[in-house]
Each structure stands twice: as structure tokens, then as C-alpha cells.
Write an enzyme that holds these catalytic residues in place. Structure first.
Site, PDB file in Angstrom:
ATOM      1  N   GLU A  41     -27.762 -45.936   5.106  1.00 25.47           N
ATOM      2  CA  GLU A  41     -27.311 -44.838   5.903  1.00 25.47           C
ATOM      3  C   GLU A  41     -27.610 -43.588   5.033  1.00 25.47           C
ATOM      4  O   GLU A  41     -27.445 -43.740   3.736  1.00 25.47           O
ATOM      5  CB  GLU A  41     -25.647 -45.235   6.002  1.00 25.47           C
ATOM      6  CG  GLU A  41     -25.530 -46.496   6.755  1.00 25.47           C
ATOM      7  CD  GLU A  41     -24.084 -46.821   6.564  1.00 25.47           C
ATOM      8  OE1 GLU A  41     -23.191 -46.010   6.185  1.00 25.47           O
ATOM      9  OE2 GLU A  41     -23.587 -48.012   7.010  1.00 25.47           O
TER      10      GLU A  41
ATOM     11  N   LYS B 169     -26.568 -40.240   3.385  1.00 27.23           N
ATOM     12  CA  LYS B 169     -25.590 -39.850   2.863  1.00 27.23           C
ATOM     13  C   LYS B 169     -25.128 -38.383   2.883  1.00 27.23           C
ATOM     14  O   LYS B 169     -25.741 -37.525   2.383  1.00 27.23           O
ATOM     15  CB  LYS B 169     -25.376 -39.824   1.115  1.00 27.23           C
ATOM     16  CG  LYS B 169     -23.997 -39.671   0.313  1.00 27.23           C
ATOM     17  CD  LYS B 169     -24.161 -39.963  -0.836  1.00 27.23           C
ATOM     18  CE  LYS B 169     -22.743 -39.976  -1.653  1.00 27.23           C
ATOM     19  NZ  LYS B 169     -22.284 -38.522  -1.573  1.00 27.23           N
TER      20      LYS B 169
ATOM     21  N   ASP C 130     -23.354 -34.773   3.257  1.00 29.59           N
ATOM     22  CA  ASP C 130     -22.674 -34.087   2.272  1.00 29.59           C
ATOM     23  C   ASP C 130     -21.327 -33.150   3.123  1.00 29.59           C
ATOM     24  O   ASP C 130     -21.610 -32.115   3.680  1.00 29.59           O
ATOM     25  CB  ASP C 130     -23.273 -33.140   1.816  1.00 29.59           C
ATOM     26  CG  ASP C 130     -22.794 -32.835   0.364  1.00 29.59           C
ATOM     27  OD1 ASP C 130     -21.779 -33.216  -0.310  1.00 29.59           O
ATOM     28  OD2 ASP C 130     -23.350 -31.575  -0.436  1.00 29.59           O
TER      29      ASP C 130
ATOM     30  N   TYR D   3     -18.977 -44.047   9.446  1.00 30.17           N
ATOM     31  CA  TYR D   3     -19.972 -45.107   8.800  1.00 30.17           C
ATOM     32  C   TYR D   3     -19.248 -46.109   8.346  1.00 30.17           C
ATOM     33  O   TYR D   3     -19.862 -47.231   7.823  1.00 30.17           O
ATOM     34  CB  TYR D   3     -20.702 -44.364   7.794  1.00 30.17           C
ATOM     35  CG  TYR D   3     -19.782 -43.702   6.571  1.00 30.17           C
ATOM     36  CD1 TYR D   3     -18.994 -44.246   5.750  1.00 30.17           C
ATOM     37  CD2 TYR D   3     -19.722 -42.160   6.528  1.00 30.17           C
ATOM     38  CE1 TYR D   3     -17.936 -43.762   4.939  1.00 30.17           C
ATOM     39  CE2 TYR D   3     -19.014 -41.835   5.590  1.00 30.17           C
ATOM     40  CZ  TYR D   3     -17.999 -42.482   4.883  1.00 30.17           C
ATOM     41  OH  TYR D   3     -17.067 -41.761   3.986  1.00 30.17           O
TER      42      TYR D   3
ATOM     43  N   LYS E 162     -29.254 -41.126  -5.046  1.00 30.22           N
ATOM     44  CA  LYS E 162     -29.222 -39.571  -5.064  1.00 30.22           C
ATOM     45  C   LYS E 162     -30.583 -39.276  -4.919  1.00 30.22           C
ATOM     46  O   LYS E 162     -31.503 -39.629  -5.788  1.00 30.22           O
ATOM     47  CB  LYS E 162     -28.519 -39.119  -6.240  1.00 30.22           C
ATOM     48  CG  LYS E 162     -26.996 -39.326  -6.016  1.00 30.22           C
ATOM     49  CD  LYS E 162     -26.258 -38.759  -4.788  1.00 30.22           C
ATOM     50  CE  LYS E 162     -24.849 -38.856  -4.631  1.00 30.22           C
ATOM     51  NZ  LYS E 162     -24.305 -37.658  -5.494  1.00 30.22           N
TER      52      LYS E 162
ATOM     53  N   CYS F  43     -10.974 -24.718 -33.532  1.00 34.05           N
ATOM     54  CA  CYS F  43     -10.561 -24.996 -32.114  1.00 34.05           C
ATOM     55  C   CYS F  43     -10.595 -23.426 -31.595  1.00 34.05           C
ATOM     56  O   CYS F  43      -9.978 -22.696 -32.084  1.00 34.05           O
ATOM     57  CB  CYS F  43      -9.215 -25.626 -31.870  1.00 34.05           C
ATOM     58  SG  CYS F  43      -8.641 -25.521 -30.430  1.00 34.05           S
TER      59      CYS F  43
ATOM     60  N   CYS G 168      -6.626 -22.799 -30.876  1.00 30.24           N
ATOM     61  CA  CYS G 168      -5.454 -22.797 -31.928  1.00 30.24           C
ATOM     62  C   CYS G 168      -6.063 -22.461 -33.323  1.00 30.24           C
ATOM     63  O   CYS G 168      -5.236 -22.522 -34.218  1.00 30.24           O
ATOM     64  CB  CYS G 168      -4.772 -23.883 -31.782  1.00 30.24           C
ATOM     65  SG  CYS G 168      -5.784 -25.451 -32.383  1.00 30.24           S
TER      66      CYS G 168
ATOM     67  N   CYS H 129     -10.098 -31.518 -31.503  1.00 31.68           N
ATOM     68  CA  CYS H 129      -9.107 -30.725 -32.160  1.00 31.68           C
ATOM     69  C   CYS H 129      -8.072 -31.676 -32.474  1.00 31.68           C
ATOM     70  O   CYS H 129      -7.258 -32.219 -31.515  1.00 31.68           O
ATOM     71  CB  CYS H 129      -8.707 -29.374 -31.138  1.00 31.68           C
ATOM     72  SG  CYS H 129      -7.122 -28.779 -31.888  1.00 31.68           S
TER      73      CYS H 129
ATOM     74  N   CYS I  51      -1.641 -27.364 -29.801  1.00 28.79           N
ATOM     75  CA  CYS I  51      -2.720 -26.686 -28.989  1.00 28.79           C
ATOM     76  C   CYS I  51      -2.583 -26.537 -27.608  1.00 28.79           C
ATOM     77  O   CYS I  51      -2.258 -27.528 -26.864  1.00 28.79           O
ATOM     78  CB  CYS I  51      -4.019 -27.670 -29.186  1.00 28.79           C
ATOM     79  SG  CYS I  51      -5.351 -26.758 -28.617  1.00 28.79           S
TER      80      CYS I  51
END
Length: 703
Positions: A110, A112, A114, A222, A309, A403, A406, A421, A427
Site C-alpha cells: 500500500e 504510504k 503523508d 487502510y 521509505k 554545559c 549551567c 552534563c 541544570c
């Protein structure tokens, strides 16, 4: 003709014209004639409200306003799909399938589409509800808006329709409709919509259904779901759905083997460009429903389906800057900030660089011309650098050492790709991220708190960790910006209601690194309470001398201080706990180390104690305990064939009694639960491996 008969006759006629126009694309009357008949029906219905019917063609015009979309739990979970990007991926998938099911396998291919995933519910042939996919477990009720979409049948045709079922599909916006909408917006001086998918998805959450009714949305179906559906194959179900009045894409094709799949993929990779809808791949499903049931699901996706895909679109643009994001677990993700570029209908400004190794591998530098594509046409990523266009003054990228939020020095453990971190207590992104994870749907599911509210509460100093949620008072939150009286009341009520969330979800909500939903369930089932999970084995005095086996004599032991002895005993206790956790099936060393690190951290345990004091559930309930036992502990089962009870119930019984369910036979399998229509190759393999075969009744006797 009496009014009731006239109304029913017009409804039937208009439904047929709707079907011909929106589903078959073959109109049988002009738009003018249709509108005249619709107006006639509206007039009759207005004069005779006693004959109201929610499935009448007149409800398509909308008009209802929905302020809040109710959250609905899916009766049948809406799983995501595993992705493949090559022929090799598909061949590997087929090899895995043949380890579980016997004989040749047919597939349904089938396209796909979007769009926005939707589940439509029908009872007695009438449309009753539409629910978005959401997180797969629950979604939003968008019935009022979906009712306005002309290709969604409100009344089904035929006399072989199941009494109750649901059908899944995609709400899509065809290219012609998308371009027409953008042309109108351009004429009005409004910002243009970016792509059909986002526009379709956004349309479902519009508050005024009359606005939705003006949009040229379509619904492509589907997959059917429900109990005791009268089909043996996926293809048969699609043909029935088409006959009942659903818009099932005609491109769906039944093929034999992966060669047939590849032929379908190759054809549509080119031909899709002529379709009226946006597509991004092919979905391949095992055709036989018995095979689907036998294959089952992983934690996230069906084993019997795969999404292939199409190759992603690739463009080049300039890398302007590299910044760093901090996740809730402290993981640092480098982000490429790009000169805006359009890919597959979306403007891309940022792309993930993943980690330091990826930056080094591609030798990515600020100022480079880079090639960007959407992985699976969804997530932008940088795939290469155009070295011929690199500036002469280019400098290699030096990865961040501290980081960005922080300032704490970053750490990177041996064998791990990402930097972290370590300042998990203060943080800001970590604090906010942990709280957002804690309140999420799959965890504590606290209504009335979104990410923006979490930001407000943290910045106002009301939350420092998720335990602080249970100390919040109405009078503390009502002064917050945009906080209405009802919102504040709902928030407090949502926090109070979360105290009824079961132990396994509380454990998941704690946000222990690597402990996802599935692992949290396994730990909860194994230990049954937080007390058992956090218990560190004590070292008896008779074993203490083993800790110092290298000591010369007893006096050498006495010279060691109490602190050293305590530290050594603690280290040994942790090692034992680590081993204990690692012995649990499917709990690896990395997960075990993370759990031990959490349960031996005083700050984390202090937060857990506060949650316990607040009334959260830190043990399995009496009801849960009564339905569980260790009768099947250490035993591995494979289920094959057709049974009186559902396979899911069988699987749950095995797991609740301490056993493990595997998808394929191996030398480690203890029992094969054998149902009707079990394949001959599975029988042969079980006999070859000397695996004990039992019936459904024999299994029930075991538990």
C-alpha cells in the site's frame, strides 16, 4: 409521500451521490443538482426535527464549536511502523518472518500517504467517533470535525457489516486543494501553509467545524480493527471496506514474496509524482491475518508490517552556527543552524549533528556548504560537506567542553557516543525535562500541565523536581501569567488523580536512564515493590574477611578505619545488586548500572521518599499480586496456531506467572503451546529440538 419517507429517500440518494463523487471520483449529477437536493433535505429536516439523524448528509456543513478536544483511550492500540530503506532491509525482514510462520508469504503493498493518522469507529453501520493517533495509546476525539469530510461515510452500505469495528487511515489534503488554499491566502496577504501534511493535521484541531467543512480534506483508509471480523486476509478486508463505502486507495496490491514487493516499490518511486496526494513510501503487510496474529508486536510496532521509505530529497545550504541542546537525561546534542532551505515542502533551518563522533567523521565546520536531507522525509540531517566550497579561513570544530545551560564540565563515559552534563539536580533543561517526562501521558498522565506551564512553575521557583508537584497549592499557581481559575483547579485535580497511577508507570515516570516503559514493567513485575528494588544486599560478618583476602593478618584488618570497611561493604553490595539486576531476562548491564546508580544516589532517593509520602503507588496492588505468580518462572514459551482465547490473553497469562514469550523456537524454548492450523515446519522444528508441545488446556492447567 409522507415527510419521514421523503427525508429517508433524499438521504439515501444524497449518500449515493456523495459516494460516487468523493470515493469513486465518478459524479452522477451536477453540483447544482446536488445542492438543490441538499437544500430540499435541509428544509424538510428543519420542519421535522423529530427525524434528526447524525449520519444525515446535511451535517457535513459543520457549525459546531469545540473548545477542548477530549482525550480518548484507543480500544486497539495504534502502533507506529518499523522503517526500511533498502532491499536488504526487506530481505532481512522476510527472513525474520520465516522463522515464525510457515510456508510462502503473500504481502499487501500500500502507498504510504503523508497525512494525519485517524481511527474511525462505526456501530450498526453508522459513524460514531473519530480519534487521532496521539501517542498510540490515546488520542483526541475529533468526531465533529471529521464528520464534515465528504469521503468519510456516515452511513455504510451493505448487509454484511460487523456490528462494531474501527478502521484506520490518513486524513490528507490533495495537492490541488493545498495549492488552491495557498492561492486564496496569498490574495488575502496571509502567510502561506508550508505543506499538505501539517495543514491536514492542523485542520483536525480547528475549533469551528464549519471552517473544517470548507477545506478539501480526504480520508484514505487502510486497516480494519475489532473483534471477530469476518476476514482471513488483509486484502479481503480492504475489498470489503471499499464495498461498504470507504475510500480505499486502488493502488493497494497483493503480491507474492519480496520480489513482488520490490517491483511495486520501483514502480511507485517514480509514478507517485503523478498522484494527487503527498506520499513518502510504501507499507508492506503480511496478507494472512492468522500470520499477523502469530507474528504479533514488539513494544512499538507490528512485526507483520514494514514501511519502505523512498529516497529522501537532498539540497545544499550554508552552516551558520553550531549550538548545543541539553536533554532531560543530560545528553548533549549538537545542532546545526542552517541558512533556511526548502526540502519536500518544508523550510528547514536546523538539523541534528548527533554527537562529537559524527562531527569529526564528516569534518563539519561553521561556514561549510553542507548537503541536507530529511531522513525518511521527516527529520533533517546533514549527510556530507562540499569541501570544494570550504572557506580558506575555515577552522576545525572544537566540541563543547561545558554545559551551555549551567556551565558544568561535560563528561563522556567509555563506549558511549554522547557527552553528558552531570548536573542533573539543577541544570534547567534537565530539571524541566524530567518534570515533563514525569507528567507525560505514558507516565503519570497529569492533566492540566503542559511544557509551557512547567517552564513557568520552574522559573517561578515553585518546582525544583517532580516531587514538588505534590506540594503545589492553588493560591501559589493562580497568580501565574495566563493561569485562569479553572486551569488552576484542573491542575491541582490532575496532580491528585495521578496518585492512582500503578507502580510500573510510576517507575517509568522517575526517568531512570535507559528505563523505558517495557523495562519499567519488567522491573515492577520482578520486584513487586520499590522497597525490594532499592534493597542493596547486606554483607554478613562471616563474609567480611573475604573483602580483605589480600590482608596479611587480622591486625591488618583492624588497622583499617570504619569508613573504609563501610565503603568496601557498600561497593560489594552494589556489585551484588548489579549482578541481581543483570540476571533478570532482557535487563542488560547498561540498564542494571543505571538503576544501581539511581537507587544509590541519596538525592534521587530523597525525591522518591517524598513521592512515597505524597501517596504515590510504589508497589503492585493486591489485585495485581493475586493475578501473578512464579509458577512459570524461568520458562520460555512460543505460541503457534489458533486458540479459543486470544493470543494476547495467553501472552499476558504467561508473563503474569513469571514466564517469557518468544516469537521463534530455539534450543532455549521450554514449551510450544500448540493451537489449530499450526504450520508443519514449526512442528518439525519443535520435534527436532525436542521441545515439549502442550495444548491450550494443558497450559491453563499449569497456571
Amino acid at each position: 409521500m409522507d415527510p419521514k419517507t421523503q427525508i429517508e429517500s433524499l438521504r439515501k440518494e444524497l449518500r449515493e451521490h456523495n459516494y460516487n463523487y468523493y470515493v469513486k471520483d465518478d459524479p452522477s449529477i451536477t453540483d447544482f443538482e446536488f445542492d438543490k437536493k441538499l437544500e430540499q433535505l435541509k428544509t424538510l429536516e428543519a420542519s421535522h426535527p423529530e427525524f434528526f439523524d447524525a449520519s444525515s448528509p446535511t451535517v457535513r456543513v459543520g457549525g459546531e464549536v469545540t473548545k477542548n478536544f477530549k482525550t480518548v483511550k484507543h480500544i486497539n492500540r495504534m502502533y507506529s511502523l518499523d522503517n526500511s530503506y533498502s532491499l536488504e532491509d526487506l530481505q532481512d525482514w522476510e527472513t525474520r518472518l520465516h522463522k515464525i510462520v510457515d510456508g510462502d508469504i503473500q504481502y499487501v503493498c500500500e502507498l504510504k500517504y503523508d497525512g494525519a493518522s485517524i481511527s474511525l469507529h462505526y456501530e450498526n453501520g453508522k459513524f460514531v467517533q473519530a480519534v487521532t493517533r496521539g501517542d498510540g495509546t490515546q488520542g483526541d476525539d475529533v468526531t465533529t470535525n471529521v464528520r464534515t469530510i465528504k469521503s468519510v461515510p456516515l452511513q455504510l452500505k451493505g448487509d454484511d457489516i460487523p456490528k462494531k469495528f474501527e478502521i484506520r487511515g490518513e486524513i490528507v489534503l490533495p495537492w490541488d486543494g493545498f495549492h488552491k488554499m495557498n492561492k486564496e491566502r496569498e490574495e488575502q496577504g496571509l502567510e502561506l501553509y508550508r505543506n499538505p501534511r501539517n495543514t491536514a493535521s492542523g485542520s483536525l484541531k480547528l475549533q469551528d467545524s464549519a471552517v473544517v467543512a470548507t477545506r478539501p480534506l480526504e480520508c484514505l483508509l487502510y486497516q480494519l480493527a475489532g473483534d471477530n471480523l469476518p476476514f482471513e486476509t488483509q486484502f479481503e478486508a480492504l475489498e470489503a471496506a471499499r464495498k461498504w463505502g470507504f475510500k480505499v486507495p486502488p493502488q493497494s496490491t497483493l503480491v507474492n514474496g519480496i520480489d513482488g514487493v520490490l517491483e511495486f516499490v520501483n514502480h511507485w518511486d517514480t509514478a507517485r509524482k503523478d498522484l494527487p496526494y503527498e506520499t513518502d513510501g510504501v507499507v508492506i503487510k503480511v496478507n494472512k491475518l492468522q500470520h499477523q496474529e502469530e507474528l504479533g508486536f514488539t513494544a512499538k510496532a507490528p512485526r507483520w508490517a514494514m514501511a519502505y521509505k523512498f529516497s529522501a530529497e537532498q539540497v545544499s545550504t550554508r552552516l551558520q552556527e553550531i549550538t548545543y541542546q541539553v536533554g532531560r537525561t543530560g545528553a548533549i546534542t549538537p545542532v546545526a543552524n542552517l541558512e533556511p532551505v526548502e526540502i519536500s515542502g518544508t523550510t528547514v533551518k536546523r538539523a541534528s549533528l548527533h554527537n562529537a563522533d559524527q562531527i569529526e567523521k564528516l569534518d563539519i565546520r561553521v561556514g561549510d556548504e553542507v548537503f541536507v536531507e530529511k531522513g525518511g522525509e521527516i527529520i533533517p540531517k546533514i549527510v556530507a560537506v562540499d569541501l570544494l566550497k570550504r572557506p580558506e579561513d575555515s577552522e576545525p570544530t572544537v566540541y563543547a567542553t561545558n554545559c551551555p545551560e549551567c556551565g558544568t564540565q561535560l563528561v563522556r563515559k567509555e563506549g558511549e557516543a554522547q557527552h553528558y552534563c552531570p548536573n542533573d539536580q539543577s541544570c534547567p533543561p534537565q530539571v524541566k525535562g524530567r518534570i515533563q517526562h514525569f507528567i507525560s501521558r505514558k507516565a503519570m498522565d497529569i492533566d492540566g500541565i503542559g511544557s509551557e506551564t512547567v517552564d513557568q512553575l520552574v522559573e517561578a521557583g515553585l518546582l525544583h523536581n517532580y516531587a514538588d508537584l505534590y506540594d503545589l497549592k492553588y493560591e501559589q499557581i493562580i497568580p501565574l501569567e495566563r493561569m485562569a481559575e479553572k486551569s488552576a483547579t484542573n491542575m491541582i485535580a490532575g496532580i491528585e488523580a495521578s496518585k492512582e497511577i500503578p507502580f510500573e508507570r510510576v517507575l517509568f515516570a522517575l526517568g531512570i536512564r535507559y528505563v523505558g516503559e517495557t523495562v519499567a514493567k519488567k522491573l515492577a513485575r520482578h520486584y513487586k515493590s520499590m522497597d525490594q528494588l532499592v534493597a542493596i544486599p547486606e554483607i554478613s560478618k562471616t563474609d567480611e574477611t573475604d573483602l580483605f583476602s589480600d590482608a596479611v593478618d587480622d591486625s591488618a584488618i583492624e588497622e583499617q578505619g570504619d569508613d573504609e570497611v563501610h565503603t568496601e561493604r557498600s561497593r560489594s553490595g552494589k556489585a551484588e545488586k548489579l549482578q541481581e539486576l543483570s540476571n533478570i531476562p532482557e535487563i542488560g548491564e547498561r540498564i542494571a548500572e543505571s538503576v544501581v546508580e539511581f537507587i544509590t544516589d541519596p538525592a534521587s532517593m530523597a525525591v522518591v521518599q517524598r513521592l512515597r509520602n505524597a501517596g504515590l503507588k510504589f508497589s503492585l496492588s493486591e489485585e495485581e499480586l493475586s493475578s501473578r505468580s512464579d509458577a512459570l518462572a524461568g520458562k520460555s514459551f512460543v505460541i503457534s496456531g489458533v486458540f479459543e482465547m486470544s493470543r494476547n490473553d495467553l501472552k499476558k497469562m504467561i508473563e503474569n506467572n513469571g514466564g517469557k514469550v518468544s516469537s521463534s523456537l530455539s534450543s532455549k524454548t521450554d514449551y510450544l503451546i500448540r493451537g489449530e492450523n499450526m504450520g508443519p515446519s514449526k512442528l518439525e522444528k519443535a520435534e527436532k529440538l525436542n521441545i515439549k508441545m502442550i495444548s491450550e488446556q494443558e497450559f491453563l492447567a499449569m497456571v
